[in-house]
Design a protein around this motif. Sequence first.
Motif, PDB file in Angstrom:
ATOM      1  N   UNK A  67       1.362  -0.751   0.219  1.00 60.27           N
ATOM      2  CA  UNK A  67      -0.201  -0.101   0.535  1.00 60.27           C
ATOM      3  C   UNK A  67       0.807   1.306  -0.062  1.00 60.27           C
ATOM      4  N   UNK A  68       2.135   1.209   1.016  1.00 60.70           N
ATOM      5  CA  UNK A  68       2.647   2.137   0.645  1.00 60.70           C
ATOM      6  C   UNK A  68       3.028   2.854  -0.701  1.00 60.70           C
ATOM      7  N   UNK A  69       3.851   1.991  -1.635  1.00 60.77           N
ATOM      8  CA  UNK A  69       3.935   2.449  -2.981  1.00 60.77           C
ATOM      9  C   UNK A  69       3.277   2.605  -3.869  1.00 60.77           C
ATOM     10  N   UNK A  70       1.983   1.622  -3.345  1.00 63.51           N
ATOM     11  CA  UNK A  70       0.515   1.784  -4.415  1.00 63.51           C
ATOM     12  C   UNK A  70       0.136   3.238  -3.894  1.00 63.51           C
ATOM     13  N   UNK A  71       0.156   3.617  -2.633  1.00 63.73           N
ATOM     14  CA  UNK A  71       0.286   5.734  -2.571  1.00 63.73           C
ATOM     15  C   UNK A  71       1.200   6.353  -3.200  1.00 63.73           C
ATOM     16  N   UNK A  72       1.928   6.164  -3.473  1.00 67.41           N
ATOM     17  CA  UNK A  72       3.134   7.173  -4.549  1.00 67.41           C
ATOM     18  C   UNK A  72       2.738   7.133  -5.392  1.00 67.41           C
ATOM     19  N   UNK A  73       2.703   6.336  -6.407  1.00 66.19           N
ATOM     20  CA  UNK A  73       2.133   5.200  -7.337  1.00 66.19           C
ATOM     21  C   UNK A  73       0.665   6.419  -8.218  1.00 66.19           C
ATOM     22  N   UNK A  74      -0.151   6.225  -6.923  1.00 67.93           N
ATOM     23  CA  UNK A  74      -1.819   6.858  -7.208  1.00 67.93           C
ATOM     24  C   UNK A  74      -1.567   8.316  -7.375  1.00 67.93           C
ATOM     25  N   UNK A  75      -0.317   8.539  -6.487  1.00 69.97           N
ATOM     26  CA  UNK A  75      -0.187  10.016  -6.436  1.00 69.97           C
ATOM     27  C   UNK A  75       0.941  10.944  -7.140  1.00 69.97           C
ATOM     28  N   UNK A  76       1.532   9.686  -8.393  1.00 70.09           N
ATOM     29  CA  UNK A  76       1.799  10.057  -9.386  1.00 70.09           C
ATOM     30  C   UNK A  76       1.110   9.921 -10.692  1.00 70.09           C
ATOM     31  N   UNK A  77       0.521   9.607 -10.240  1.00 73.78           N
ATOM     32  CA  UNK A  77      -0.193   9.538 -11.513  1.00 73.78           C
ATOM     33  C   UNK A  77      -1.927  10.561 -11.812  1.00 73.78           C
ATOM     34  N   UNK A  78      -1.886  10.800 -10.101  1.00 74.22           N
ATOM     35  CA  UNK A  78      -2.957  12.092 -10.615  1.00 74.22           C
ATOM     36  C   UNK A  78      -2.295  13.758 -10.423  1.00 74.22           C
ATOM     37  N   UNK A  79      -1.160  13.319 -10.163  1.00 76.64           N
ATOM     38  CA  UNK A  79      -0.198  14.395 -10.985  1.00 76.64           C
ATOM     39  C   UNK A  79       0.210  14.294 -12.302  1.00 76.64           C
ATOM     40  N   UNK A  80       0.074  13.222 -12.793  1.00 75.76           N
ATOM     41  CA  UNK A  80       0.210  13.452 -14.684  1.00 75.76           C
ATOM     42  C   UNK A  80      -1.097  13.695 -14.873  1.00 75.76           C
ATOM     43  N   UNK A  81      -2.414  13.152 -14.600  1.00 72.17           N
ATOM     44  CA  UNK A  81      -3.652  13.209 -15.191  1.00 72.17           C
ATOM     45  C   UNK A  81      -3.726  14.660 -15.154  1.00 72.17           C
ATOM     46  N   UNK A  82      -3.177  15.488 -14.131  1.00 73.44           N
ATOM     47  CA  UNK A  82      -3.752  16.816 -14.277  1.00 73.44           C
ATOM     48  C   UNK A  82      -2.959  17.878 -14.876  1.00 73.44           C
ATOM     49  N   UNK A  83      -2.065  17.681 -14.843  1.00 73.83           N
ATOM     50  CA  UNK A  83      -1.080  18.510 -16.159  1.00 73.83           C
ATOM     51  C   UNK A  83      -1.955  17.765 -17.125  1.00 73.83           C
ATOM     52  N   UNK A  84      -2.108  17.348 -17.477  1.00 73.79           N
ATOM     53  CA  UNK A  84      -2.607  16.672 -19.180  1.00 73.79           C
ATOM     54  C   UNK A  84      -3.902  16.915 -19.141  1.00 73.79           C
ATOM     55  N   UNK A  85      -4.557  17.770 -18.121  1.00 75.92           N
ATOM     56  CA  UNK A  85      -5.508  18.074 -18.471  1.00 75.92           C
ATOM     57  C   UNK A  85      -6.198  19.214 -17.861  1.00 75.92           C
ATOM     58  N   UNK A  86      -4.927  19.973 -17.679  1.00 75.70           N
ATOM     59  CA  UNK A  86      -4.692  21.699 -17.669  1.00 75.70           C
ATOM     60  C   UNK A  86      -4.255  22.079 -19.131  1.00 75.70           C
ATOM     61  N   UNK A  87      -3.294  20.798 -19.821  1.00 72.11           N
ATOM     62  CA  UNK A  87      -3.101  20.934 -21.466  1.00 72.11           C
ATOM     63  C   UNK A  87      -3.720  21.268 -21.998  1.00 72.11           C
ATOM     64  N   UNK A  88      -5.538  20.542 -21.677  1.00 68.07           N
ATOM     65  CA  UNK A  88      -6.029  20.296 -23.137  1.00 68.07           C
ATOM     66  C   UNK A  88      -5.892  18.978 -23.860  1.00 68.07           C
ATOM     67  N   UNK A  89      -4.651  18.259 -22.949  1.00 68.27           N
ATOM     68  CA  UNK A  89      -3.915  16.893 -24.037  1.00 68.27           C
ATOM     69  C   UNK A  89      -4.756  15.955 -23.618  1.00 68.27           C
ATOM     70  N   UNK A  90      -4.825  14.969 -24.570  1.00 71.20           N
ATOM     71  CA  UNK A  90      -4.922  13.158 -24.500  1.00 71.20           C
ATOM     72  C   UNK A  90      -3.855  12.598 -23.523  1.00 71.20           C
ATOM     73  N   UNK A  91      -4.201  11.847 -22.303  1.00 69.88           N
ATOM     74  CA  UNK A  91      -3.428  10.911 -21.519  1.00 69.88           C
ATOM     75  C   UNK A  91      -2.889   9.953 -22.479  1.00 69.88           C
ATOM     76  N   UNK A  92      -1.650   9.881 -22.236  1.00 68.87           N
ATOM     77  CA  UNK A  92      -1.207   8.869 -23.355  1.00 68.87           C
ATOM     78  C   UNK A  92       0.284   8.227 -22.370  1.00 68.87           C
ATOM     79  N   UNK A  93       0.044   7.604 -21.755  1.00 67.36           N
ATOM     80  CA  UNK A  93       0.793   6.356 -21.403  1.00 67.36           C
ATOM     81  C   UNK A  93       2.052   5.985 -21.821  1.00 67.36           C
TER      82      UNK A  93
END
Length: 342
Positions: free
Chosen positions: A54-80
């Motif tokens: 859970x400790x690793x997954x918590x940080x993974x979720x946080x990193x993904x959230x940040x990426x999602x937010x950056x893509x949303x603000x830029x208007x681009x489609x998230x591409x993993x």
Amino acid sequence: MKFRIMGLALSLCLVLSSCGGQDGGGQVSLLAQAAGWDDTQTLLVIGGREVPGWRYLYWLAAACDQVQEEYTLSGAELDWQAAVGTGTLADEVKDQALRDTALYTQVELWAEQYGYTLTQEDQASLEQEWQEQTAGGEEAALRQLESQGLTRERAEELASVGLLYAGLYRMCQTEGSPLAPTQEELQAFAVQQGIVTVDRIFYPAGEDADAARAQAEKAFSALNGAADQAEVFTALASAAGDPAGPRTITVGDGMLDPELEEAAAALEEGQCSGILETEAGFSILRRLSDDSQELAGAWFDVQLQNAAADVSVETGERYDQLDPAEFYTALERLREQPEQTE
């Protein structure tokens, strides 16, 4: 200087922690559901210390959230699968989560090594922070915890690591502590990092650059004729156009123009520069002695980051097979349907 590395995470944990000792009543966390396995089991071994999933997954979720937010603000489609460095965006968030997990674990390892444990004051600060952050209601804070896959117990664990960090940070600034650097180490560190403490007399060019230049020349003349140059410099700096006052910079951090950074680094302690012209206006710099406490804190953060980067990390099949894109897609779906997470 911007060396403090735990501030954001610590603030987050403080907001979400110290609710009491309950663990969520045995409910399977969103992190476990999204990953598809028991997140209480050991996922990593860092520096010989077992780390639950859970400790690793918590940080993974946080990193993904940040990426999602950056893509949303830029208007681009998230591409993993977008290229990042030598890998993909998915690889980068997975590595970032591992770095964050290693950093928190390294704090715990150092706390054990240097004998720091949470004090009564630490515990009281958690309680005070919780009281302030739950002014709008405790249930809302608990729902926020659940959306991040945390229980009260888990949030308190993360918060305690932030407080261990703060305690270790204080130790490094305490003379005689096993964590305190020597003056020689601090001096070498300042040179290596390009750390300089300066004050500045500044006259903005504005609409009349000639008038600003004349002010700078008058100030420079007053400095050269002063019996106490430091006192005159301070008075002139206070009356001029830079309200920041004395500041400690790291070359390249953008607090001053590159030309001014270079000039500041070339000065000896107590020495004043000539008149330095930039597009913004006219400056005169004075090199000050570095704040030993602040410098020791910066030294500590760099040592901690280096230790976390070098610490041994053992992974396994479950970690190797974890797909960040699949995990985050499942997590987002669960967040949208909280009634199905029980």
